[in-house]
Design an enzyme around this catalytic site. Structure first.
Site, short mmCIF file in Angstrom:
data_model
loop_
_atom_site.label_atom_id
_atom_site.label_comp_id
_atom_site.label_asym_id
_atom_site.label_seq_id
_atom_site.Cartn_x
_atom_site.Cartn_y
_atom_site.Cartn_z
N GLU A 128 0.86 -1.18 0.00
CA GLU A 128 0.00 0.00 0.00
C GLU A 128 0.90 1.23 0.00
OE1 GLU A 128 -2.70 2.41 3.23
OE2 GLU A 128 -2.88 0.22 3.25
N THR A 181 -3.72 6.32 2.22
CA THR A 181 -3.88 7.70 2.67
C THR A 181 -4.49 8.55 1.55
OG1 THR A 181 -1.82 7.34 3.91
CG2 THR A 181 -2.78 9.50 4.07
N LYS A 196 -11.61 -0.59 7.02
CA LYS A 196 -10.30 -0.55 7.67
C LYS A 196 -10.50 -0.07 9.11
CE LYS A 196 -6.11 2.30 7.50
NZ LYS A 196 -5.30 3.23 6.69
#
Length: 212
Positions: A41, A70, A130
């Protein structure tokens, strides 16, 4: 569960990568992949994250599961999708942003912590919720969320280590995001690729033990 989650499930561990330059991000990713962790990621904390994503996909094709993290704007969403990111991760769940992420057709993972936030994410239709920062509640909190949300695909991020990996999966994680214990910032800055590779090997061994 959805076929869209097959890659995430199979990969098991996503390395949450934050690097001070694209070059160091690529070197760090290579070390982590050598260690056996193929989920990367690339966060937007990394300069020119889309370029890093594009290059990793060019190098590793489908052997690595590469996405963007992000993600906080629609512009970032579109740039990551254009670069070929297979999944998009946001630290929170903003309705307009999340819908834009879903519009790309990529696997979408957005952040939540409370039951209300989990409900909001599921209502919008994200693929994975998440749970962040998961270190606040630990595996027992993830397990508690399983009560009202037995079928929700939950991915804890924050506080995940090789030592507690089995506990997270036992609590019902579909996959885990691992930051400092895997993609360690100090090691990246020091260009200690051997350390990163060894960290990845420990995660790989722990995941193999869970699946044995």
């Amino acid at each position: 569960m959805s076929d869209r989650l097959d890659r995430a499930r199979a990969t098991g561990v996503l390395a949450v990568l934050r690097a001070p330059s694209p070059e160091l991000a690529l070197e760090a990713s290579e070390a982590i992949i050598r260690g056996g962790v193929t989920g990367i990621e690339v966060t937007y904390s990394t300069p020119d994250a889309p370029a890093v994503i594009r290059e990793l996909i060019a190098r590793h094709g489908k052997t690595a599961y590469v996405g963007a993290g992000t993600v906080t704007t629609v512009e970032q969403t579109n740039a990551a999708a254009d670069a070929g990111a297979e999944f998009l991760v946001s630290p929170g769940t903003l309705p307009d942003l999340t819908r834009a992420m879903l519009d790309t057709g990529r696997v979408v993972m957005t952040g939540a912590m409370t039951p209300t936030e989990v409900m909001g994410a599921l209502e919008i239709g994200v693929d994975v919720v998440k749970i962040f920062p998961a270190s606040l509640g630990g595996p027992s909190y993830l397990g508690a969320l399983r009560g009202p949300f037995p079928d929700a695909p939950l991915m804890p991020t924050g506080g995940v280590s090789p030592d507690n990996l089995a506990d997270w999966f036992a609590a019902g994680a579909v996959a885990v995001g691992a930051g400092g214990d895997l993609a360690n910032g100090s090691s990246i800055k020091a260009q200690d690729w051997s350390d990163l590779e060894q960290r990845a090997q420990r995660f790989t061994a722990a995941l193999s033990a869970v699946r044995a």
